[in-house]
Design a protein around this motif. Structure first.
Motif, PDB file in Angstrom:
ATOM      1  N   ARG A 180      13.554  38.390  -2.509  1.00 47.32           N
ATOM      2  CA  ARG A 180      12.910  37.317  -3.279  1.00 47.32           C
ATOM      3  C   ARG A 180      11.506  37.021  -2.753  1.00 47.32           C
ATOM      4  O   ARG A 180      10.587  36.767  -3.533  1.00 47.32           O
ATOM      5  CB  ARG A 180      13.767  36.045  -3.256  1.00 47.32           C
ATOM      6  N   GLN A 181      11.360  37.048  -1.449  1.00 49.29           N
ATOM      7  CA  GLN A 181      10.039  36.789  -0.839  1.00 49.29           C
ATOM      8  C   GLN A 181       9.029  37.841  -1.292  1.00 49.29           C
ATOM      9  O   GLN A 181       7.906  37.520  -1.682  1.00 49.29           O
ATOM     10  CB  GLN A 181      10.141  36.832   0.693  1.00 49.29           C
ATOM     11  N   LEU A 182       9.429  39.115  -1.218  1.00 48.73           N
ATOM     12  CA  LEU A 182       8.516  40.193  -1.599  1.00 48.73           C
ATOM     13  C   LEU A 182       8.259  40.207  -3.100  1.00 48.73           C
ATOM     14  O   LEU A 182       7.149  40.519  -3.536  1.00 48.73           O
ATOM     15  CB  LEU A 182       9.053  41.557  -1.151  1.00 48.73           C
ATOM     16  N   ALA A 183       9.262  39.841  -3.884  1.00 52.09           N
ATOM     17  CA  ALA A 183       9.067  39.759  -5.333  1.00 52.09           C
ATOM     18  C   ALA A 183       7.999  38.720  -5.661  1.00 52.09           C
ATOM     19  O   ALA A 183       7.140  38.941  -6.523  1.00 52.09           O
ATOM     20  CB  ALA A 183      10.389  39.410  -6.024  1.00 52.09           C
ATOM     21  N   ALA A 184       8.017  37.602  -4.950  1.00 50.83           N
ATOM     22  CA  ALA A 184       7.021  36.546  -5.178  1.00 50.83           C
ATOM     23  C   ALA A 184       5.621  37.033  -4.817  1.00 50.83           C
ATOM     24  O   ALA A 184       4.653  36.760  -5.540  1.00 50.83           O
ATOM     25  CB  ALA A 184       7.389  35.305  -4.368  1.00 50.83           C
ATOM     26  N   LEU A 185       5.507  37.780  -3.723  1.00 52.73           N
ATOM     27  CA  LEU A 185       4.201  38.305  -3.315  1.00 52.73           C
ATOM     28  C   LEU A 185       3.697  39.335  -4.326  1.00 52.73           C
ATOM     29  O   LEU A 185       2.512  39.343  -4.680  1.00 52.73           O
ATOM     30  CB  LEU A 185       4.280  38.934  -1.918  1.00 52.73           C
ATOM     31  N   LYS A 186       4.590  40.188  -4.798  1.00 54.46           N
ATOM     32  CA  LYS A 186       4.221  41.204  -5.794  1.00 54.46           C
ATOM     33  C   LYS A 186       3.787  40.529  -7.099  1.00 54.46           C
ATOM     34  O   LYS A 186       2.823  40.948  -7.734  1.00 54.46           O
ATOM     35  CB  LYS A 186       5.414  42.133  -6.037  1.00 54.46           C
ATOM     36  N   GLU A 187       4.495  39.474  -7.457  1.00 52.77           N
ATOM     37  CA  GLU A 187       4.169  38.762  -8.683  1.00 52.77           C
ATOM     38  C   GLU A 187       2.782  38.095  -8.597  1.00 52.77           C
ATOM     39  O   GLU A 187       2.103  37.925  -9.603  1.00 52.77           O
ATOM     40  CB  GLU A 187       5.239  37.709  -8.982  1.00 52.77           C
ATOM     41  N   GLN A 188       2.367  37.777  -7.378  1.00 49.82           N
ATOM     42  CA  GLN A 188       1.032  37.200  -7.168  1.00 49.82           C
ATOM     43  C   GLN A 188      -0.067  38.250  -7.267  1.00 49.82           C
ATOM     44  O   GLN A 188      -1.241  37.932  -7.196  1.00 49.82           O
ATOM     45  CB  GLN A 188       0.947  36.521  -5.789  1.00 49.82           C
ATOM     46  N   GLY A 189       0.352  39.516  -7.408  1.00 51.10           N
ATOM     47  CA  GLY A 189      -0.622  40.585  -7.577  1.00 51.10           C
ATOM     48  C   GLY A 189      -0.954  41.355  -6.318  1.00 51.10           C
ATOM     49  O   GLY A 189      -1.870  42.179  -6.309  1.00 51.10           O
ATOM     50  N   MET A 190      -0.208  41.123  -5.247  1.00 52.53           N
ATOM     51  CA  MET A 190      -0.482  41.831  -3.991  1.00 52.53           C
ATOM     52  C   MET A 190      -0.034  43.288  -4.082  1.00 52.53           C
ATOM     53  O   MET A 190       0.960  43.605  -4.734  1.00 52.53           O
ATOM     54  CB  MET A 190       0.220  41.133  -2.815  1.00 52.53           C
ATOM     55  N   THR A 191      -0.774  44.170  -3.419  1.00 52.37           N
ATOM     56  CA  THR A 191      -0.406  45.584  -3.353  1.00 52.37           C
ATOM     57  C   THR A 191       0.684  45.766  -2.297  1.00 52.37           C
ATOM     58  O   THR A 191       0.907  44.875  -1.467  1.00 52.37           O
ATOM     59  CB  THR A 191      -1.615  46.458  -2.968  1.00 52.37           C
ATOM     60  N   ASP A 192       1.322  46.945  -2.313  1.00 52.47           N
ATOM     61  CA  ASP A 192       2.339  47.234  -1.294  1.00 52.47           C
ATOM     62  C   ASP A 192       1.762  47.117   0.107  1.00 52.47           C
ATOM     63  O   ASP A 192       2.401  46.586   1.010  1.00 52.47           O
ATOM     64  CB  ASP A 192       2.915  48.637  -1.505  1.00 52.47           C
ATOM     65  N   GLU A 193       0.551  47.625   0.292  1.00 58.39           N
ATOM     66  CA  GLU A 193      -0.075  47.587   1.611  1.00 58.39           C
ATOM     67  C   GLU A 193      -0.352  46.153   2.047  1.00 58.39           C
ATOM     68  O   GLU A 193      -0.135  45.796   3.213  1.00 58.39           O
ATOM     69  CB  GLU A 193      -1.375  48.416   1.614  1.00 58.39           C
ATOM     70  N   GLU A 194      -0.819  45.333   1.128  1.00 61.85           N
ATOM     71  CA  GLU A 194      -1.075  43.917   1.447  1.00 61.85           C
ATOM     72  C   GLU A 194       0.232  43.205   1.783  1.00 61.85           C
ATOM     73  O   GLU A 194       0.286  42.408   2.721  1.00 61.85           O
ATOM     74  CB  GLU A 194      -1.767  43.222   0.265  1.00 61.85           C
ATOM     75  N   ILE A 195       1.270  43.513   1.033  1.00 59.95           N
ATOM     76  CA  ILE A 195       2.585  42.914   1.297  1.00 59.95           C
ATOM     77  C   ILE A 195       3.088  43.344   2.667  1.00 59.95           C
ATOM     78  O   ILE A 195       3.565  42.530   3.461  1.00 59.95           O
ATOM     79  CB  ILE A 195       3.600  43.295   0.193  1.00 59.95           C
ATOM     80  N   ARG A 196       2.993  44.650   2.935  1.00 56.68           N
ATOM     81  CA  ARG A 196       3.450  45.187   4.219  1.00 56.68           C
ATOM     82  C   ARG A 196       2.733  44.497   5.388  1.00 56.68           C
ATOM     83  O   ARG A 196       3.365  44.046   6.352  1.00 56.68           O
ATOM     84  CB  ARG A 196       3.205  46.699   4.244  1.00 56.68           C
ATOM     85  N   LYS A 197       1.421  44.387   5.254  1.00 54.65           N
ATOM     86  CA  LYS A 197       0.597  43.784   6.309  1.00 54.65           C
ATOM     87  C   LYS A 197       0.967  42.310   6.524  1.00 54.65           C
ATOM     88  O   LYS A 197       1.189  41.873   7.650  1.00 54.65           O
ATOM     89  CB  LYS A 197      -0.874  43.909   5.917  1.00 54.65           C
ATOM     90  N   LYS A 198       1.036  41.565   5.437  1.00 55.59           N
ATOM     91  CA  LYS A 198       1.350  40.132   5.520  1.00 55.59           C
ATOM     92  C   LYS A 198       2.750  39.920   6.108  1.00 55.59           C
ATOM     93  O   LYS A 198       2.957  39.042   6.947  1.00 55.59           O
ATOM     94  CB  LYS A 198       1.260  39.497   4.131  1.00 55.59           C
ATOM     95  N   THR A 199       3.701  40.723   5.649  1.00 60.23           N
ATOM     96  CA  THR A 199       5.082  40.583   6.099  1.00 60.23           C
ATOM     97  C   THR A 199       5.199  40.797   7.600  1.00 60.23           C
ATOM     98  O   THR A 199       5.875  40.038   8.299  1.00 60.23           O
ATOM     99  CB  THR A 199       5.991  41.584   5.351  1.00 60.23           C
ATOM    100  N   ILE A 200       4.527  41.815   8.108  1.00 57.61           N
ATOM    101  CA  ILE A 200       4.609  42.134   9.534  1.00 57.61           C
ATOM    102  C   ILE A 200       3.781  41.153  10.365  1.00 57.61           C
ATOM    103  O   ILE A 200       4.259  40.612  11.364  1.00 57.61           O
ATOM    104  CB  ILE A 200       4.196  43.601   9.792  1.00 57.61           C
ATOM    105  N   GLN A 201       2.542  40.904   9.972  1.00 55.10           N
ATOM    106  CA  GLN A 201       1.660  40.028  10.753  1.00 55.10           C
ATOM    107  C   GLN A 201       2.177  38.590  10.823  1.00 55.10           C
ATOM    108  O   GLN A 201       2.110  37.949  11.863  1.00 55.10           O
ATOM    109  CB  GLN A 201       0.236  40.038  10.185  1.00 55.10           C
ATOM    110  N   GLU A 202       2.687  38.099   9.683  1.00 55.24           N
ATOM    111  CA  GLU A 202       3.140  36.704   9.642  1.00 55.24           C
ATOM    112  C   GLU A 202       4.646  36.562   9.850  1.00 55.24           C
ATOM    113  O   GLU A 202       5.157  35.437   9.886  1.00 55.24           O
ATOM    114  CB  GLU A 202       2.736  36.066   8.305  1.00 55.24           C
ATOM    115  N   ASN A 203       5.339  37.691   9.966  1.00 53.06           N
ATOM    116  CA  ASN A 203       6.798  37.716  10.105  1.00 53.06           C
ATOM    117  C   ASN A 203       7.443  36.740   9.117  1.00 53.06           C
ATOM    118  O   ASN A 203       8.199  35.851   9.496  1.00 53.06           O
ATOM    119  CB  ASN A 203       7.221  37.400  11.550  1.00 53.06           C
ATOM    120  N   ILE A 204       7.124  36.933   7.830  1.00 55.66           N
ATOM    121  CA  ILE A 204       7.581  35.981   6.819  1.00 55.66           C
ATOM    122  C   ILE A 204       9.099  35.952   6.653  1.00 55.66           C
ATOM    123  O   ILE A 204       9.639  34.991   6.131  1.00 55.66           O
ATOM    124  CB  ILE A 204       6.894  36.214   5.439  1.00 55.66           C
ATOM    125  N   PHE A 205       9.796  36.979   7.128  1.00 59.97           N
ATOM    126  CA  PHE A 205      11.258  36.975   7.059  1.00 59.97           C
ATOM    127  C   PHE A 205      11.879  36.247   8.252  1.00 59.97           C
ATOM    128  O   PHE A 205      13.072  36.028   8.297  1.00 59.97           O
ATOM    129  CB  PHE A 205      11.818  38.400   7.036  1.00 59.97           C
TER     130      PHE A 205
END
Length: 198
Positions: free
Chosen positions: A22-47
């Motif tokens: 659900r978290q990644l779906a929300a980021l994708k829906e905001q228009g983020m690319t896979d690379e941007e999602i990957r970076k944000k997820t790891i750097q901010e540890n959003i999970f």
């Protein structure tokens, strides 16, 4: 939509993971690319995973699931009810994992359509034994890999709502919203509705 045609044991590193999906779906829906999602997820540890290694192991599978669904299902995953998001996640798992789709179609979907509500662990063992006899790639997997996949499959059945807990063998129907069923039928994916037991 087409499904992955290769058998894979990648699900050993990523079970249902609904919260993460659900978290990644929300980021994708905001228009983020896979690379941007990957970076944000790891750097901010959003999970909020304690170990970065488990985060990195599950991330590719979840991204694959996100990329396997269309905009309507993406919105449902990100913003819909918990039950609807579960159904979309299950669909995405089946779309990205051939063996899991076959398991759902041949074992769970068939049983539920015939009003059989018992699912014993031995059925899971038999499923993997038969698949190993039919496919060289699966036969080459280690006992540890197969054992882990069995655990993951059972955990997915619990988290999706088919089984109430680890000890139970009593199957239930998934609460599949009519609009999701209709949408999957409209895009030519009625076979996934069948695999879900509808």
């Amino acid at each position: 939509m087409t499904m992955d045609t290769e058998y894979s044991s990648a699900m050993t590193g990523a079970a249902f993971m609904l919260y993460e999906f659900r978290q990644l779906a929300a980021l994708k829906e905001q228009g983020m690319t896979d690379e941007e999602i990957r970076k944000k997820t790891i750097q901010e540890n959003i999970f909020q995973h304690e170990k970065l290694s488990s985060l990195k192991r599950g991330l590719p599978s979840i991204l694959r699931r996100i990329n396997a669904i269309d905009d309507i299902l993406l919105r449902t995953a990100a913003e819909g009810s918990l039950e609807d998001a579960k159904a979309v996640n299950l669909y995405a798992i089946m779309r990205t994992d051939r063996l899991f789709f076959e398991f759902m179609d041949e074992e769970i979907g068939d049983k539920l359509r015939m009003n059989e509500y018992s699912f014993e662990k031995r059925k899971l063992n038999q499923f993997f034994t038969v698949k190993a006899e039919q496919h060289e790639k699966i036969a080459g997997w280690t006992e540890t890999t197969v054992s882990k996949l069995k655990q993951v499959y059972r955990r997915i059945l619990i988290e999706a709502g088919y089984l109430p807990d680890q000890r139970s063998n009593e199957l239930s129907h998934l609460l599949l919203a009519e609009y999701i069923k209709q949408h999957l039928a409209d895009i030519g994916d009625a076979n996934y509705i069948r695999a879900m037991g509808e």
